[in-house]
Each structure stands twice: as structure tokens, then as C-alpha cells.
Design a protein around this motif. Structure first.
Motif: not given
Length: 396
Positions: A154-157, A185-191, A204-208
Motif C-alpha cells: 500500500k502507498d502512504l495515503y 521527516g514525515m512532512r516530506a513524505k506527506l508533501r 500547509s501554509d508557510m506561516q503554519g
């Protein structure tokens, strides 16, 4: 007597300043404290909570003259035990005298950050958890079957969102996910996850101000160093089920006498009086619990309000087999449906009277209950090999 601000007066001011900061700001340094439900401050070392253990059952009545059946409702005790965190920060008096900044103001946030890190790591992963605390979130979720393997099928999604994924694991146990925690590090996988049109699924926006979200549940990436990516890549759950409380006796003391020893070698590291140093000693006590009351979707309390995504190489655990029998002789029959509680992780025995746990090294208190029998309290010790233990119940 001259009107001067002596060391005693200054110490009282500093002590109150740090106490106020810890009470107000330590929860901000802990993701678990932010997401969990805070209870009133503990007034003793242990606080008892009563939670539903058995739900009543209604029955259809057979005809006009049928008999109405009886049912029962029962409660169990869950305890919040205060664990103690302490830190000593030594400072040379010359540094205090020469500093052009507020040293106390610089040190206090780091103390709060350390408290948040230790509190989160102990609750989520069991790292250096106090012996009186119940099993960590990962251990409880694993026993409930709420761990998702990081396989190539399965993929991450799908591992997160689809049937059998993280969110679904929690939902099947009767809870709704309201928060998620993952390593940075999970942020990169989600992106990297995209729709068929190439649009990012998680963003997510850059300001959070608009954080990452999983099916509407906000997602957090702790920066206090508490998240252990070798044990889990992501944890999701209903954080309203996690409760915590601060023990009232938070203490701060400014030391200028005595020695500070290495806790392992016992070697003296600092002699405060001889080396013209002071030290700030902070003691913080807090406890937590995951009560896991019986619900209509989790009547036997074997479910869990949390699930986690395993790393590519799962953590090594030992198989712990608990066999429950009725009687002490060799021909004693197995007890089916006995509740086996291993420090907060609950399973029911199967037809062979067996409940199987997967535990890391440590000593675990166990409690075995079955209607009509006496409750048994014991302990199971897990080292570097699988463990088998037989428990014999006697009639109440």
C-alpha cells in the motif's frame, strides 16, 4: 536592620518566577499536554478514577408472560500515579555577575522544553517512564492490533486513510481521531502525495496558520526531540481519552552549598561552595492515564483510542503468552473470556484460555479477572526471550 535585598529574598522571587513559568509554559512545550485532557491538580501521589468495565445488556421479552432478564453494570479502578522529573542547572556566580542578560529568563524555557520532551517520550514511547506508570501509547496500541506495517503493498495515503489504515483502526474501536503526531521527516513524505491531477493532498501554509490535517484532524510535528522515529513514523488518536494531571508540590530551590555527583559513576562534578557556584534545582511531578472505559463499540475494553504507523524495521518485541486455567491440577480446563490486563493493555483469553502480548523488555504488573472467580494480581518479567506464564483462577 538595613533595608537590603538579601539572597533569601531574591531566592524567593526567583523560585516563584520559575514555578509560575513551569505551571504556565511546560504544557506549551509538550504536545501530549496540549492535546490530552488536563484534570485538576493531584492532591496526593496517586489519584483513582472509576471507569466503566461492564455495560448492562437489554433482552427481548418472549411473549406476554415472558420473563425479563437481569443484567449488570460494573466499574474498574484506573490510577494516575505521579512521576517525578527533576533537573539541576549549575551556574558559576561570576557568570551571573557578568551576564548582560536575564539568565533565569534564558534558562527557564530550556527547563520547560526538557520537561515537555521527557513527558511526551515517556507517554508515547515508554522512554524512561516511571515504574508506576501504565504502558505507553505504542504498547497499548500494539496489543489492540492498532499498528500498521510499512509495507510496499500500500502507498502512504492508503496506510493512513483507507480501510485498515491508521484512522480506520481507531474508528473500528469506537473513537474518532482528533489529532496526529509525527516526526518532522514525515512532512516530506506527506508533501509528496498527489491527486491524479498532480495537486498536493497534504499541504500547509508557510506561516503554519493552516496546519497539516488528516481527514480534518490537525497534525503536529514535535520539535522538542520527543518523537522516536525508530519506534513509529506517525501516531493518531482520540486525545480526549488521554488524561493527565500535575501534582501540586512543584518545588524550586536555589542551591549554593553541597556537591553535584554523576548519577552513574558517583564522581563529584561540582562543589558549589568551593567553586563559587549556584544551582537551580527544579522538581516537577505529573501523572497520566488512558482509562479506556467500556463503550458499545469497545465493550470488552480491548480496543484502543490510538494507532501508529510502524517504521520500515519494526521494534523488536518478545512474545508473552498468558494461559489462564480453572483449577490447579494438570487436567484443569482453560478459562475462555478472562480479562488479562498487562499494565493497561487488555486482552481476553481465547478458547484455549490464552492471551498473547508483544512486549519490550521490562517488568509488567498483570491483573486477571473473570466473573465468578477471584481477581489475581501478578507480575510478568520480560527480558531477551519469549515468556510463557500460567495463571490459575479459583472460584470467588
Amino acid at each position: 536592620m538595613p533595608n537590603i535585598t538579601n539572597r533569601e529574598a531574591a531566592e524567593a522571587l526567583i523560585r516563584q518566577q520559575i514555578i509560575d513559568s513551569i505551571v504556565q509554559d511546560a504544557p506549551k512545550s509538550s504536545i501530549v499536554m496540549q492535546l490530552g485532557r488536563r484534570l485538576p491538580n493531584m492532591t496526593s501521589n496517586q489519584t483513582r478514577m472509576r471507569v466503566l468495565d461492564t455495560l448492562p445488556t437489554a433482552y427481548w421479552v418472549d411473549g406476554d408472560t415472558g420473563f425479563k432478564q437481569t443484567s449488570m453494570q460494573a466499574w474498574d479502578n484506573v490510577y494516575i500515579n505521579a512521576g517525578e522529573l527533576a533537573v539541576i542547572v549549575p551556574i558559576p556566580e561570576a557568570v551571573v555577575a557578568d551576564a548582560d542578560t536575564d539568565l533565569i529568563g534564558e534558562i527557564t524555557p530550556r527547563i520547560n522544553e526538557s520537561i515537555g520532551k521527557r513527558f511526551d517520550a515517556a507517554i508515547l514511547f515508554g522512554e524512561n517512564r516511571p515504574a508506576a506508570w501504565q504502558n505507553d501509547i505504542i504498547t497499548v496500541a500494539r496489543q489492540a492490533g492498532n499498528n500498521v506495517a510499512d509495507t510496499a503493498e500500500k502507498d502512504l495515503y492508503d496506510k493512513i486513510m483507507s480501510e485498515g489504515g491508521l484512522l480506520n483502526k481507531v474508528e473500528e474501536d469506537g473513537y474518532a481521531v482528533n489529532g496526529a503526531i509525527a516526526a518532522l521527516g514525515m512532512r516530506a513524505k506527506l508533501r509528496g502525495l498527489r491527486t491524479n491531477d498532480g495537486l498536493p493532498i497534504f499541504k500547509s501554509d508557510m506561516q503554519g496558520t493552516t496546519p497539516y490535517a488528516l481527514d480534518g484532524a490537525p497534525m503536529y510535528f514535535p520539535e522538542n526531540g520527543s518523537f522516536d522515529k525508530t519506534i513509529a513514523q506517525m501516531i493518531v488518536g482520540d486525545f480526549r481519552q488521554l488524561v493527565w494531571a500535575i501534582r501540586q508540590d512543584i518545588t524550586v530551590k536555589i542551591l549554593d552549598q553541597g556537591v553535584i555527583q554523576d548519577p552513574v559513576t558517583k564522581a563529584i562534578q561540582y562543589n558549589l561552595a568551593q567553586q563559587d557556584m549556584i544551582a537551580i534545582r527544579v522538581v516537577f511531578r505529573a501523572g497520566w492515564a488512558l482509562p479506556n472505559p467500556a463503550t458499545r463499540l469497545n465493550e470488552d475494553r480491548t480496543g484502543c483510542a490510538f494507532a501508529y504507523l510502524e517504521p520500515a524495521t519494526p521494534v523488536t518485541t518478545q512474545t508473552v503468552t498468558i494461559t489462564v486455567k480453572d483449577g490447579s491440577n494438570e487436567s484443569a480446563k482453560a478459562v475462555k473470556g478472562a480479562s488479562v490486563d498487562v499494565n493497561g493493555s487488555i486482552l481476553k483469553t481465547n478458547d484455549s484460555g490464552v492471551a498473547v502480548f508483544n512486549l519490550r523488555k521490562g517488568d509488567y504488573p498483570i491483573k486477571i479477572k473473570k466473573a465468578g472467580h477471584k481477581t489475581i494480581n501478578d507480575i510478568v518479567m520480560v527480558a531477551e526471550a519469549d515468556v510463557s506464564k500460567t495463571i490459575v483462577l479459583s472460584e470467588a
